[in-house]
Design an enzyme around this catalytic site. Structure first.
Site, mmCIF file in Angstrom:
data_model
loop_
_atom_site.group_PDB
_atom_site.id
_atom_site.type_symbol
_atom_site.label_atom_id
_atom_site.label_comp_id
_atom_site.label_asym_id
_atom_site.label_seq_id
_atom_site.Cartn_x
_atom_site.Cartn_y
_atom_site.Cartn_z
ATOM 1 N N THR A 80 3.351 5.053 3.290
ATOM 2 C CA THR A 80 3.499 4.017 3.995
ATOM 3 C C THR A 80 4.548 4.591 4.722
ATOM 4 O OG1 THR A 80 2.261 2.279 2.483
ATOM 5 C CG2 THR A 80 4.023 1.169 4.220
ATOM 6 N N SER A 124 -1.299 7.603 -0.157
ATOM 7 C CA SER A 124 -0.631 8.481 -1.460
ATOM 8 C C SER A 124 -2.412 8.106 -2.042
ATOM 9 C CB SER A 124 0.550 7.310 -2.238
ATOM 10 O OG SER A 124 0.133 6.349 -1.646
ATOM 11 N N THR A 157 3.370 4.368 -1.804
ATOM 12 C CA THR A 157 3.921 3.705 -3.099
ATOM 13 C C THR A 157 2.879 3.609 -3.985
ATOM 14 O OG1 THR A 157 3.582 1.538 -2.452
ATOM 15 C CG2 THR A 157 5.506 2.028 -1.711
ATOM 16 N N ASP A 158 1.295 3.709 -3.869
ATOM 17 C CA ASP A 158 0.147 3.652 -4.904
ATOM 18 C C ASP A 158 0.501 4.414 -6.182
ATOM 19 O OD1 ASP A 158 -0.834 1.053 -3.102
ATOM 20 O OD2 ASP A 158 -2.700 2.890 -2.301
#
Length: 323
Positions: A80, A124, A157-158
């Protein structure tokens, strides 16, 4: 960049004047040591890599970690932090390189020289163990260079905590690796990416980060990879370290480490050559997923059970047969 001098060669007044003029420039890298009569007596008390630069007004000796000219390498993987909204696809899509991200943070020029490597540009969820392994190899190549102080990895971030933990398990050198990400896209209102990148670079360039392995840096807060987790799908301060709390934080002019993680595990595999599946227990689970994993040739299974390792009775025959 650091002015080095000896108390034996200059008067105490001259030494203080030089220390005061250097203070603002060197402040992010300063440590303070109880003063003795002559600066020369302190050499055996100064940590390796530090140089005595004089005394301040209170008589405290100043020592600076000299990383002059050493780079921080920005390794971009996507996520992101590197995405912008695409109206045709009605969602965020990869749009920015590492250089693009740094261009949004002019203050980076005052922290350290930068070098950019575009490792990938993926969301991710597309990260795989093999991607993580290749990233580890690339980072170790970078950090082996004498002109590099540390590296940061921009990521989604995932799976940030998974990649960070993977890298930390394999990283044995003293130079820091700092992973960072963003909860808002580069084209969103008030994106958090620029500050996260600035904080990550400050950390990678700081002497305080030497020897701490991999750190996760978001929201001006530092976390140990084995302890951090993403707690919210949208909140910018989503990364938290339950029970133990963050290991430090990044201020406007320094990095503060409050604690160091204990019982850190390190491995040194030559390749990734085994498939290990993760099976999460649910109420009423049976042996079906275990049998499927075995039929697909996996060489290990991690069972995420209930409580302190309890599993539904229907899974037990499958576990017994698998082992």
């Amino acid at each position: 960049m650091t002015t080095v001098f000896s108390a034996q060669r200059q008067t105490e007044t001259e030494a203080r004047e030089k220390a005061h003029s250097a203070y603002r420039l060197l402040r992010p890298f300063l440590i303070y040591v109880t003063s003795f009569t002559a600066c020369g007596q302190l050499s055996r008390y100064i940590r390796p890599g530090y140089t005595i630069i004089g005394t301040n007004k209170t008589g405290t000796t100043l020592a600076a970690y000299d990383k002059a000219g050493k780079k921080v390498v920005v390794v971009a993987t996507g996520g992101t932090i590197a995405m912008k909204y695409d109206p045709e696809k009605d969602g965020l899509v990869p749009a920015c390189t590492g250089e693009d991200l740094a261009a949004a943070v002019p203050e980076l020029a005052n922290v350290a020289p930068l070098e950019f490597i575009q490792f990938s540009n993926i969301a991710s969820p597309a990260m795989t163990p093999q991607n993580m392994w290749n990233l580890h190899i690339k980072l170790e190549e970078i950090l082996a260079r004498d002109d590099v102080a540390g590296a940061i990895v921009t990521h989604g971030t995932d799976t940030l905590e998974e990649t960070s933990y993977f890298l930390d398990l394999l990283h044995n050198g003293p130079k820091p690796i700092v992973t960072t990400a963003a909860m808002r896209g580069a084209g969103d209102t008030s994106p958090d990416g620029p500050m996260n990148i600035l904080s990550a670079v400050r950390t990678a360039a700081s002497s305080q980060a030497v020897g701490l392995g991999v750190m996760v840096c978001l929201n001006e807060t530092l976390h140990a990879p084995a302890e951090v987790t993403k707690t919210h799908s949208a909140y910018p301060a989503t990364f938290q370290s339950p029970w133990w709390g963050p290991s430090g934080y990044v201020d406007s002019d320094r990095v503060v480490i409050r604690r160091k993680p204990l019982n850190v595990v390190r491995f040194a595999p030559k390749t990734l050559n085994a498939r290990v599946d993760l099976i999460k227990c649910m109420t009423g689970s049976t042996r079906d997923y275990i049998d499927f994993a075995v039929s697909q040739g996996c060489q290990g299974i991690v069972i995420e059970g209930f409580g302190r390792g309890n599993v539904p009775p229907g899974m037990i025959p499958g576990i017994e047969d698998a082992v």
